[in-house]
Write a protein that holds these residues in place. Structure first.
Motif, PDB file in Angstrom:
ATOM      1  N   ARG A  67      20.153  -8.309  75.013  1.00  0.00           N
ATOM      2  CA  ARG A  67      18.748  -8.716  74.969  1.00  0.00           C
ATOM      3  C   ARG A  67      17.827  -7.634  75.523  1.00  0.00           C
ATOM      4  O   ARG A  67      16.678  -7.528  75.119  1.00  0.00           O
ATOM      5  CB  ARG A  67      18.550 -10.017  75.759  1.00  0.00           C
ATOM      6  N   LEU A  68      18.319  -6.830  76.457  1.00  0.00           N
ATOM      7  CA  LEU A  68      17.485  -5.829  77.114  1.00  0.00           C
ATOM      8  C   LEU A  68      17.997  -4.420  76.815  1.00  0.00           C
ATOM      9  O   LEU A  68      19.213  -4.181  76.812  1.00  0.00           O
ATOM     10  CB  LEU A  68      17.486  -6.045  78.633  1.00  0.00           C
ATOM     11  N   PRO A  69      17.103  -3.459  76.591  1.00  0.00           N
ATOM     12  CA  PRO A  69      17.550  -2.082  76.353  1.00  0.00           C
ATOM     13  C   PRO A  69      18.241  -1.484  77.569  1.00  0.00           C
ATOM     14  O   PRO A  69      19.109  -0.623  77.430  1.00  0.00           O
ATOM     15  CB  PRO A  69      16.252  -1.340  76.022  1.00  0.00           C
ATOM     16  N   GLU A  70      17.867  -1.934  78.779  1.00  0.00           N
ATOM     17  CA  GLU A  70      18.527  -1.434  79.983  1.00  0.00           C
ATOM     18  C   GLU A  70      20.012  -1.794  79.999  1.00  0.00           C
ATOM     19  O   GLU A  70      20.841  -1.021  80.487  1.00  0.00           O
ATOM     20  CB  GLU A  70      17.844  -1.991  81.235  1.00  0.00           C
ATOM     21  N   THR A  71      20.346  -2.972  79.446  1.00  0.00           N
ATOM     22  CA  THR A  71      21.749  -3.369  79.387  1.00  0.00           C
ATOM     23  C   THR A  71      22.501  -2.531  78.360  1.00  0.00           C
ATOM     24  O   THR A  71      23.674  -2.184  78.569  1.00  0.00           O
ATOM     25  CB  THR A  71      21.877  -4.860  79.045  1.00  0.00           C
ATOM     26  N   VAL A  72      21.848  -2.193  77.246  1.00  0.00           N
ATOM     27  CA  VAL A  72      22.472  -1.304  76.253  1.00  0.00           C
ATOM     28  C   VAL A  72      22.825   0.032  76.903  1.00  0.00           C
ATOM     29  O   VAL A  72      23.940   0.548  76.752  1.00  0.00           O
ATOM     30  CB  VAL A  72      21.535  -1.077  75.054  1.00  0.00           C
ATOM     31  N   ALA A  73      21.868   0.590  77.642  1.00  0.00           N
ATOM     32  CA  ALA A  73      22.123   1.853  78.329  1.00  0.00           C
ATOM     33  C   ALA A  73      23.255   1.705  79.338  1.00  0.00           C
ATOM     34  O   ALA A  73      24.135   2.568  79.439  1.00  0.00           O
ATOM     35  CB  ALA A  73      20.845   2.334  79.021  1.00  0.00           C
ATOM     36  N   GLY A  74      23.247   0.600  80.079  1.00  0.00           N
ATOM     37  CA  GLY A  74      24.282   0.383  81.080  1.00  0.00           C
ATOM     38  C   GLY A  74      25.665   0.257  80.480  1.00  0.00           C
ATOM     39  O   GLY A  74      26.648   0.773  81.035  1.00  0.00           O
ATOM     40  N   MET A  75      25.774  -0.422  79.319  1.00  0.00           N
ATOM     41  CA  MET A  75      27.075  -0.560  78.671  1.00  0.00           C
ATOM     42  C   MET A  75      27.590   0.786  78.175  1.00  0.00           C
ATOM     43  O   MET A  75      28.797   1.052  78.189  1.00  0.00           O
ATOM     44  CB  MET A  75      26.981  -1.553  77.511  1.00  0.00           C
ATOM     45  N   HIS A  76      26.694   1.656  77.736  1.00  0.00           N
ATOM     46  CA  HIS A  76      27.121   3.002  77.336  1.00  0.00           C
ATOM     47  C   HIS A  76      27.585   3.803  78.548  1.00  0.00           C
ATOM     48  O   HIS A  76      28.581   4.540  78.477  1.00  0.00           O
ATOM     49  CB  HIS A  76      25.980   3.729  76.621  1.00  0.00           C
ATOM     50  N   LEU A  77      26.888   3.662  79.668  1.00  0.00           N
ATOM     51  CA  LEU A  77      27.322   4.350  80.882  1.00  0.00           C
ATOM     52  C   LEU A  77      28.700   3.866  81.315  1.00  0.00           C
ATOM     53  O   LEU A  77      29.549   4.658  81.735  1.00  0.00           O
ATOM     54  CB  LEU A  77      26.303   4.123  81.998  1.00  0.00           C
ATOM     55  N   LEU A  78      28.926   2.558  81.220  1.00  0.00           N
ATOM     56  CA  LEU A  78      30.242   2.014  81.561  1.00  0.00           C
ATOM     57  C   LEU A  78      31.317   2.569  80.630  1.00  0.00           C
ATOM     58  O   LEU A  78      32.408   2.951  81.075  1.00  0.00           O
ATOM     59  CB  LEU A  78      30.217   0.491  81.482  1.00  0.00           C
ATOM     60  N   ALA A  79      31.023   2.621  79.327  1.00  0.00           N
ATOM     61  CA  ALA A  79      32.000   3.136  78.366  1.00  0.00           C
ATOM     62  C   ALA A  79      32.352   4.586  78.672  1.00  0.00           C
ATOM     63  O   ALA A  79      33.529   4.973  78.666  1.00  0.00           O
ATOM     64  CB  ALA A  79      31.457   3.004  76.947  1.00  0.00           C
ATOM     65  N   PHE A  80      31.337   5.408  78.965  1.00  0.00           N
ATOM     66  CA  PHE A  80      31.618   6.806  79.284  1.00  0.00           C
ATOM     67  C   PHE A  80      32.343   6.927  80.621  1.00  0.00           C
ATOM     68  O   PHE A  80      33.146   7.855  80.810  1.00  0.00           O
ATOM     69  CB  PHE A  80      30.329   7.622  79.284  1.00  0.00           C
ATOM     70  N   THR A  81      32.097   6.002  81.544  1.00  0.00           N
ATOM     71  CA  THR A  81      32.868   5.982  82.782  1.00  0.00           C
ATOM     72  C   THR A  81      34.346   5.771  82.487  1.00  0.00           C
ATOM     73  O   THR A  81      35.213   6.487  83.012  1.00  0.00           O
ATOM     74  CB  THR A  81      32.366   4.867  83.714  1.00  0.00           C
TER      75      THR A  81
END
Length: 270
Positions: free
Chosen positions: A239-253
């Motif tokens: 729902r939020l673009p901040e969560t999209v960014a966070g999920m990508h950061l988690l994936a790259f982690t």
């Protein structure tokens, strides 16, 4: 751990690395009701498999617990900090300088879903309605900066934000950024130059047959391919673009954790 292990579970070595980043509570805080490692495993499973929050298996903590803790981790910048330190470690292990001097910019378009449709835009070039994930990576493909916009936003509009983020992450060390022809023009070049970065446009050959490997540009495409292995990132389910960014950061982690410890094991066995 009493349950059967999932392939997405964090290893003991990885957990020793990530636990200090995820421990947000102080020493005098009340005792946790749920094991933090199991909460992190549930989050990794969800992002890797593409499951909705409410579909988490019953042998993980309740989805409400995992969701609330994830939001705390995202707000605290835990995954961003891990990506930064893992990138430094991987560069040193690959016998590179800790801070890169060159980067690659690009974007990928994610189709929208009912959850993200209200903020989606239409990308006429890709003929897709959804969101754009704009990234900057180093020449090894490791994440430096990331922004999320509606898909109708031009790539040039995010040069300023990406340049500012990556210079903050590298200590103003980046001097050159490789880009495709979508970043051409004086406006994008001026945005980058304000942060001490020169844009180098890698042009596609006019006469070509089949697939052509473009200098440096393939690195960021490989990074996108890495991220696509995480099914939660195949479309914009948030729902939020901040969560999209966070999920990508988690994936790259997750990606960089595996690369880092695999490389350490290889060097130890050599």
């Amino acid at each position: 751990m009493s349950r059967k292990a999932y392939p997405s579970d964090v290893t003991d070595e990885e957990w020793h690395f990530v636990a200090p980043y995820l421990t947000l509570m102080t020493e005098d805080a009340p005792q946790r009701q749920h094991d933090m490692r199991e909460v992190f495993n549930a989050l990794r499973w969800m992002v890797r498999s593409g499951s909705p929050w409410r579909y988490l298996p019953g042998d993980f903590p309740r989805w409400e617990v995992v969701y609330q803790q994830t939001q705390r981790w995202l707000a605290a910048g835990c995954f961003q900090a891990m990506v930064h330190d893992l990138r430094l470690a991987l560069r040193v292990l690959n016998e590179r300088e800790p801070a890169p001097t060159a980067a690659i910019y690009d974007s990928r378009t994610l189709s929208c879903t009912p959850e993200s449709g209200a903020r989606a835009g239409y990308n006429g070039h890709k003929k897709t309605k959804g969101s754009k994930v704009h990234v900057a990576v180093d020449t090894l493909g490791h994440l430096l900066a990331l922004t999320v916009t509606p898909a109708n936003q031009d790539d040039r509009t995010q040069v300023e934000a990406l340049s500012e983020q990556l210079q903050e992450a590298t200590g103003e060390n980046v001097q050159l950024a490789y880009v495709d022809q979508g970043y051409s023009g004086e406006g994008a070049a001026e945005q980058a130059s304000r942060h001490g970065i020169e844009l180098f446009v890698v042009k596609l050959q006019e006469a070509k047959r089949g697939f052509v490997l473009l200098p440096r540009r393939w690195v960021v495409e490989r990074s996108f391919a890495w991220a696509t292995r995480f099914r939660r990132l195949v479309k914009d389910y948030e729902r939020l673009p901040e969560t999209v960014a966070g999920m990508h950061l988690l994936a790259f982690t997750c990606i960089m954790l595996k690369q880092c410890f695999s490389l350490i094991q290889l060097l130890q066995s050599a």
